[in-house]
Design an enzyme around this catalytic site. Structure first.
Site, short mmCIF file in Angstrom:
data_model
loop_
_atom_site.label_atom_id
_atom_site.label_comp_id
_atom_site.label_asym_id
_atom_site.label_seq_id
_atom_site.Cartn_x
_atom_site.Cartn_y
_atom_site.Cartn_z
N SER A 188 0.80 -1.22 0.00
CA SER A 188 0.00 0.00 0.00
C SER A 188 0.83 1.27 0.00
CB SER A 188 -0.96 -0.01 1.19
OG SER A 188 -0.26 -0.24 2.39
N HIS A 216 -5.97 -3.39 -1.29
CA HIS A 216 -5.75 -2.33 -2.28
C HIS A 216 -5.92 -2.84 -3.71
CE1 HIS A 216 -4.64 1.24 0.00
NE2 HIS A 216 -4.09 0.41 0.88
N LYS A 247 -12.57 0.20 1.26
CA LYS A 247 -11.84 0.89 0.20
C LYS A 247 -12.68 0.87 -1.08
CE LYS A 247 -7.36 0.57 2.36
NZ LYS A 247 -6.80 -0.48 3.21
C1 LIG Z 1 -6.60 -0.83 4.62
C2 LIG Z 1 -5.90 -2.10 4.84
C3 LIG Z 1 -6.25 -2.95 5.89
C4 LIG Z 1 -7.27 -2.56 6.91
O1 LIG Z 1 -8.55 -2.59 6.38
P1 LIG Z 1 -9.76 -2.02 7.27
O2 LIG Z 1 -10.95 -2.71 6.74
O3 LIG Z 1 -9.77 -0.54 7.08
O4 LIG Z 1 -9.45 -2.39 8.69
C5 LIG Z 1 -5.62 -4.17 5.97
N1 LIG Z 1 -4.66 -4.53 5.09
C6 LIG Z 1 -4.27 -3.72 4.09
C7 LIG Z 1 -3.23 -4.16 3.14
C8 LIG Z 1 -4.88 -2.48 3.93
O5 LIG Z 1 -4.49 -1.67 2.96
#
Ligand SMILES: *Cc1c(COP(=O)(O)O)cnc(C)c1O
Length: 400
Positions: A188, A216, A247
């Site tokens: 990320s 992502h 996301k």
């Molecule tokens: C955003 C993200 C998370 C966390 O996700 P949430 O649902 O916001 O807790 C976990 N792993 C990765 C790689 C992320 O980018």
């Protein structure tokens, strides 16, 4: 005693401030979108938003909002229960089935967030005689999840398949019963993609399982938005996927794990963040169902996202900025020093571009950056304006 602790906390805060690492939250007064309004010292301002995980622009999609409202009307506001007591509605099972079908797995299980999904998976599936082998750039939630498990821990340098093989051998030498490799699908902070086909080959040779955190990627990368397994061609050789509803898939909140039936069934019996935390609200669940439907059909938005990403990346490169190469909508502009990244963010802010400086501990010391993210919610005009602002701000700070 509390007074003493408060002094201690203030000292730490002063140090964070002195290091130029203090994070300040700006307040957005509009919905999340390609253009947003936010509060500043000079009153409410508008900006082009380059830092949301709103890849397909679904975070404020009218059909998703309508589905969420309808879900609340038909199924109420809150669950006031964990899933296994009286917190499972037909909506929850429908969403789990929908996610599993979309990502071509047997079944899925929902969590309050992917942070919880990653907190659950290792402790539940692995015991002290097992081994977990983790990429050094994996997300904080994977690192914490691995810490919670009793399994032997191995780490390999980011995307280094030779090191991964060495760690698999070490795990075998340590007598590991089961071996599990875990990686982010897209890293990320840097925006590059894991080498899943090579990893899957190694997993097959050494008898290991592969878990990919595709937060992502799910929804916007790969055919149909099925994420990095599809994008890289590794496909069903990725055994288990963890993901987020926070996301691309609507951007509200919620996480999931999808994979083989027995794995999902075991998680439902044993995963502590699932057993001891409230069920997702009906509005979120109904909204996410619509978001998966929209994402699956969104070839036009994926094409637009890719086009804007290429355009923005090319424009920044032509202007002389240092980028991390890649093919995802995550486009990091490297500035190295935390203070410079902060100042660049402020300069962009003044020019109507909303970005965030990323620095230690989110990225390694001396590797500070502005991580930009493209979104299908942006227009070509927005991207042109953002490029102009970057060039202007970059010149003002003598970065280019
Ligand atoms: C955003 C993200 C998370 C966390 O996700 P949430 O649902 O916001 O807790 C976990 N792993 C990765 C790689 C992320 O980018």
């Amino acid at each position: 005693m509390l007074g003493k602790f408060e002094d201690h906390a203030r000292e730490i805060l002063a140090q964070i401030e002195a290091d130029g690492l203090y994070k300040r939250e700006r307040q957005i007064t509009s919905a999340q979108d390609g253009r947003i309004s936010f509060k500043s010292e000079h009153g409410e301002r508008q900006a082009i938003n380059l830092c949301a995980n709103n890849y397909l622009g679904l975070a404020n999609h009218p059909e998703i909002a309508a589905a969420a409202k309808a879900g609340m009307d038909s199924h109420g506001y809150g669950m006031a229960s964990v899933r296994f007591i009286c917190g499972t509605q037909d909506l929850h099972r429908a969403l789990e089935r929908r996610i599993a079908d979309y990502l071509e797995k047997d079944d899925a299980i929902l969590f309050a967030a992917c942070f919880d999904a990653n907190g659950a998976i290792f402790e539940t599936l692995l015991e002290a005689e097992d081994a977990v082998i983790s990429d050094s750039l994996n997300h904080a939630s994977i690192i914490d999840g691995v810490r919670l498990s009793k399994a032997k821990r191995f780490r390999y340098a980011n995307n280094d398949m030779d090191e991964l093989e060495a760690r698999l051998k070490e795990a075998d030498a340590a007598g590991a019963r089961f071996k599990l490799i875990v990686t982010d699908g897209v890293f990320s902070m840097d925006g590059h993609v894991a080498q899943l086909p090579e990893m899957a080959d190694l997993a097959e040779r050494y008898g290991a399982m592969v878990v990919v955190d595709d937060c992502h990627a799910t929804g916007h990368l790969g055919e149909g938005g099925r994420g990095t397994p599809t994008l890289t061609g590794a496909g069903s050789k990725v055994d288990i996927i963890t993901g987020t509803l926070g996301k691309t898939l609507g951007g509200a909140m919620g996480g999931f794990i999808t994979g083989p039936q027995a794995v999902i069934d075991l998680l439902r019996q044993r995963a502590r963040p699932y057993l001891f935390s409230n069920a997702l609200s009906p509005a979120l669940t109904a909204g996410a169902l619509k978001a998966v439907d929209l994402a699956e059909q969104a070839d036009d938005l994926r094409e637009k996202l890719q086009r804007l990403s290429k355009k923005f990346r090319q424009g920044l490169e032509d202007a002389g900025f240092t980028l991390i190469p890649g093919r995802t909508p995550i486009i990091p502009v490297m500035l190295e020093e935390a203070e410079l990244a902060q100042r660049m963010a402020q300069e962009l802010d003044r020019r109507g571009v909303f970005v965030a400086g990323f620095f230690y501990p989110v990225v390694p010391k001396g590797r500070a950056r502005i991580r930009t993210q493209m979104s299908a919610a942006l227009s070509e005009t927005d991207v042109d304006a953002a490029l102009d602002a970057f060039v202007d701000a970059g010149k003002a700070l003598k970065v280019i």
